[in-house]
Write a protein that holds these residues in place. Structure first.
Motif, PDB file in Angstrom:
ATOM      1  N   ALA A   1       0.824  -1.191   0.000  1.00 42.31           N
ATOM      2  CA  ALA A   1       0.000   0.000   0.000  1.00 42.31           C
ATOM      3  C   ALA A   1       0.869   1.256   0.000  1.00 42.31           C
ATOM      4  N   LEU A   2       1.955   1.237   0.748  1.00 45.39           N
ATOM      5  CA  LEU A   2       2.824   2.418   0.795  1.00 45.39           C
ATOM      6  C   LEU A   2       3.444   2.716  -0.569  1.00 45.39           C
ATOM      7  N   GLY A   3       3.740   1.670  -1.316  1.00 41.59           N
ATOM      8  CA  GLY A   3       4.269   1.873  -2.661  1.00 41.59           C
ATOM      9  C   GLY A   3       3.219   2.433  -3.601  1.00 41.59           C
ATOM     10  N   GLU A   4       1.998   1.963  -3.460  1.00 43.46           N
ATOM     11  CA  GLU A   4       0.913   2.422  -4.330  1.00 43.46           C
ATOM     12  C   GLU A   4       0.606   3.904  -4.136  1.00 43.46           C
ATOM     13  N   ILE A   5       0.639   4.367  -2.905  1.00 43.56           N
ATOM     14  CA  ILE A   5       0.321   5.778  -2.674  1.00 43.56           C
ATOM     15  C   ILE A   5       1.534   6.682  -2.895  1.00 43.56           C
ATOM     16  N   GLU A   6       2.718   6.066  -3.059  1.00 42.02           N
ATOM     17  CA  GLU A   6       3.956   6.778  -3.372  1.00 42.02           C
ATOM     18  C   GLU A   6       4.246   7.931  -2.417  1.00 42.02           C
ATOM     19  N   ASP A   7       4.092   7.660  -1.151  1.00 43.48           N
ATOM     20  CA  ASP A   7       4.341   8.665  -0.119  1.00 43.48           C
ATOM     21  C   ASP A   7       5.804   8.583   0.315  1.00 43.48           C
ATOM     22  N   ALA A  11       9.466   6.237   3.130  1.00 42.95           N
ATOM     23  CA  ALA A  11      10.741   5.663   2.695  1.00 42.95           C
ATOM     24  C   ALA A  11      11.685   5.286   3.839  1.00 42.95           C
ATOM     25  N   PRO A  12      11.861   6.112   4.872  1.00 45.25           N
ATOM     26  CA  PRO A  12      12.775   5.697   5.950  1.00 45.25           C
ATOM     27  C   PRO A  12      12.349   4.388   6.628  1.00 45.25           C
ATOM     28  N   ALA A  13      11.071   4.235   6.888  1.00 42.58           N
ATOM     29  CA  ALA A  13      10.589   2.995   7.511  1.00 42.58           C
ATOM     30  C   ALA A  13      10.751   1.822   6.558  1.00 42.58           C
ATOM     31  N   LEU A  14      10.517   2.059   5.283  1.00 44.96           N
ATOM     32  CA  LEU A  14      10.688   0.986   4.301  1.00 44.96           C
ATOM     33  C   LEU A  14      12.156   0.581   4.192  1.00 44.96           C
ATOM     34  N   ARG A  15      13.049   1.558   4.182  1.00 46.32           N
ATOM     35  CA  ARG A  15      14.483   1.220   4.123  1.00 46.32           C
ATOM     36  C   ARG A  15      14.870   0.338   5.297  1.00 46.32           C
ATOM     37  N   ALA A  16      14.366   0.651   6.473  1.00 48.25           N
ATOM     38  CA  ALA A  16      14.663  -0.170   7.650  1.00 48.25           C
ATOM     39  C   ALA A  16      14.128  -1.597   7.462  1.00 48.25           C
ATOM     40  N   GLU A  22      12.246 -11.960   6.785  1.00 48.48           N
ATOM     41  CA  GLU A  22      11.461 -12.667   5.770  1.00 48.48           C
ATOM     42  C   GLU A  22      11.758 -12.141   4.363  1.00 48.48           C
ATOM     43  N   PRO A  23      12.185 -13.017   3.459  1.00 44.65           N
ATOM     44  CA  PRO A  23      12.487 -12.578   2.094  1.00 44.65           C
ATOM     45  C   PRO A  23      11.296 -11.938   1.383  1.00 44.65           C
ATOM     46  N   ASP A  24      10.091 -12.451   1.601  1.00 46.81           N
ATOM     47  CA  ASP A  24       8.915 -11.866   0.945  1.00 46.81           C
ATOM     48  C   ASP A  24       8.682 -10.424   1.386  1.00 46.81           C
ATOM     49  N   VAL A  25       8.976 -10.134   2.633  1.00 47.19           N
ATOM     50  CA  VAL A  25       8.840  -8.766   3.134  1.00 47.19           C
ATOM     51  C   VAL A  25       9.881  -7.874   2.460  1.00 47.19           C
ATOM     52  N   ARG A  26      11.122  -8.339   2.430  1.00 47.02           N
ATOM     53  CA  ARG A  26      12.190  -7.538   1.812  1.00 47.02           C
ATOM     54  C   ARG A  26      11.899  -7.282   0.332  1.00 47.02           C
ATOM     55  N   LYS A  27      11.386  -8.276  -0.346  1.00 45.91           N
ATOM     56  CA  LYS A  27      11.048  -8.124  -1.773  1.00 45.91           C
ATOM     57  C   LYS A  27       9.960  -7.073  -1.963  1.00 45.91           C
ATOM     58  N   GLN A  28       8.905  -7.124  -1.143  1.00 41.03           N
ATOM     59  CA  GLN A  28       7.824  -6.140  -1.246  1.00 41.03           C
ATOM     60  C   GLN A  28       8.301  -4.739  -0.894  1.00 41.03           C
ATOM     61  N   VAL A  29       9.193  -4.656   0.060  1.00 41.68           N
ATOM     62  CA  VAL A  29       9.743  -3.356   0.464  1.00 41.68           C
ATOM     63  C   VAL A  29      10.555  -2.750  -0.686  1.00 41.68           C
ATOM     64  N   ALA A  30      11.363  -3.593  -1.343  1.00 44.51           N
ATOM     65  CA  ALA A  30      12.135  -3.095  -2.489  1.00 44.51           C
ATOM     66  C   ALA A  30      11.194  -2.593  -3.579  1.00 44.51           C
ATOM     67  N   THR A  57      14.598 -11.135  -4.038  1.00 45.86           N
ATOM     68  CA  THR A  57      14.765  -9.828  -3.392  1.00 45.86           C
ATOM     69  C   THR A  57      15.821  -9.012  -4.120  1.00 45.86           C
ATOM     70  N   ARG A  58      16.928  -9.659  -4.486  1.00 42.25           N
ATOM     71  CA  ARG A  58      17.972  -8.951  -5.240  1.00 42.25           C
ATOM     72  C   ARG A  58      17.424  -8.467  -6.582  1.00 42.25           C
ATOM     73  N   LYS A  59      16.643  -9.312  -7.234  1.00 47.00           N
ATOM     74  CA  LYS A  59      16.039  -8.944  -8.517  1.00 47.00           C
ATOM     75  C   LYS A  59      15.123  -7.731  -8.347  1.00 47.00           C
ATOM     76  N   MET A  60      14.322  -7.715  -7.291  1.00 45.44           N
ATOM     77  CA  MET A  60      13.420  -6.595  -7.059  1.00 45.44           C
ATOM     78  C   MET A  60      14.200  -5.327  -6.715  1.00 45.44           C
ATOM     79  N   ALA A  61      15.317  -5.469  -6.010  1.00 44.95           N
ATOM     80  CA  ALA A  61      16.153  -4.302  -5.704  1.00 44.95           C
ATOM     81  C   ALA A  61      16.700  -3.705  -7.005  1.00 44.95           C
ATOM     82  N   ALA A  62      17.110  -4.568  -7.939  1.00 45.96           N
ATOM     83  CA  ALA A  62      17.590  -4.073  -9.232  1.00 45.96           C
ATOM     84  C   ALA A  62      16.469  -3.348  -9.970  1.00 45.96           C
ATOM     85  N   TRP A  63      15.268  -3.924  -9.947  1.00 46.23           N
ATOM     86  CA  TRP A  63      14.126  -3.277 -10.598  1.00 46.23           C
ATOM     87  C   TRP A  63      13.878  -1.897  -9.987  1.00 46.23           C
TER      88      TRP A  63
END
Length: 164
Positions: A1-7, A11-16, A22-30, A57-63
């Motif tokens: 949801a945070l990505g969708e609203i682009e707020d 970002a600081p909380a997402l970076r943390a 959990e890899p799925d969490v890290r992937k969604q955060v990226a 997760t690495r792939k999503m970070a590259a994206w």
């Protein structure tokens, strides 16, 4: 949801959360950081790209780095062209094409010799996006690649680099 609203304030909380266990969490955060396109997240995403044990997760970070389009990401992305996972290398080449930085040319030329055809094809595409004539000889050599998609992308990219 945070990505969708682009707020950007998220970002600081997402970076943390890029350090979540959990890899799925890290992937969604990226993904969310890529949607937000927060330049302040480049270092954290490059760190994830270089060190996360999960290939998705690495792939999503590259994206995400491709979406952010900050030249500061180029050295980390170029290094990731040597990732052990072909899907990560493929996405990394795409991201470098999005950044269109001449600083990526040497790494992309090397990727034209990757073991996986899809990485070679994406590297040719990225070189075409950058349109740097230094890659003309390597692209010409790729016209003899065993895979037709690589030859097709190399032909297109060669037209792009010689047209500028």
């Amino acid at each position: 949801a945070l990505g969708e609203i682009e707020d950007r304030s998220a970002a600081p909380a997402l970076r943390a959360a890029l350090k979540d266990r959990e890899p799925d969490v890290r992937k969604q955060v990226a993904w969310a950081l890529g949607e937000i396109e927060d330049a302040e997240s480049v270092d954290a995403l490059v760190g994830t790209l270089q060190s996360d044990e999960d290939a998705e997760t690495r792939k999503m970070a590259a994206w995400a780095l491709g979406e952010i389009e900050n030249p500061k990401a180029v050295p980390g992305l170029v290094a990731a062209l040597r990732d052990k996972d072909a899907d990560v290398r493929d996405m990394t080449a795409w991201a470098l094409g999005e950044l269109e930085s001449p600083a990526a040319i040497d790494g992309l030329i090397a990727a034209l010799k990757d073991a996986e055809w899809k990485v070679r094809a994406k590297a040719a595409w990225a070189i075409g996006e950058i349109a740097d004539q230094r890659a003309a000889d390597a692209l010409s050599a790729s016209l003899k690649d065993e895979h037709p998609e690589v030859r097709k992308m190399a032909a297109w990219a060669l037209a792009e680099v010689t047209d500028h």
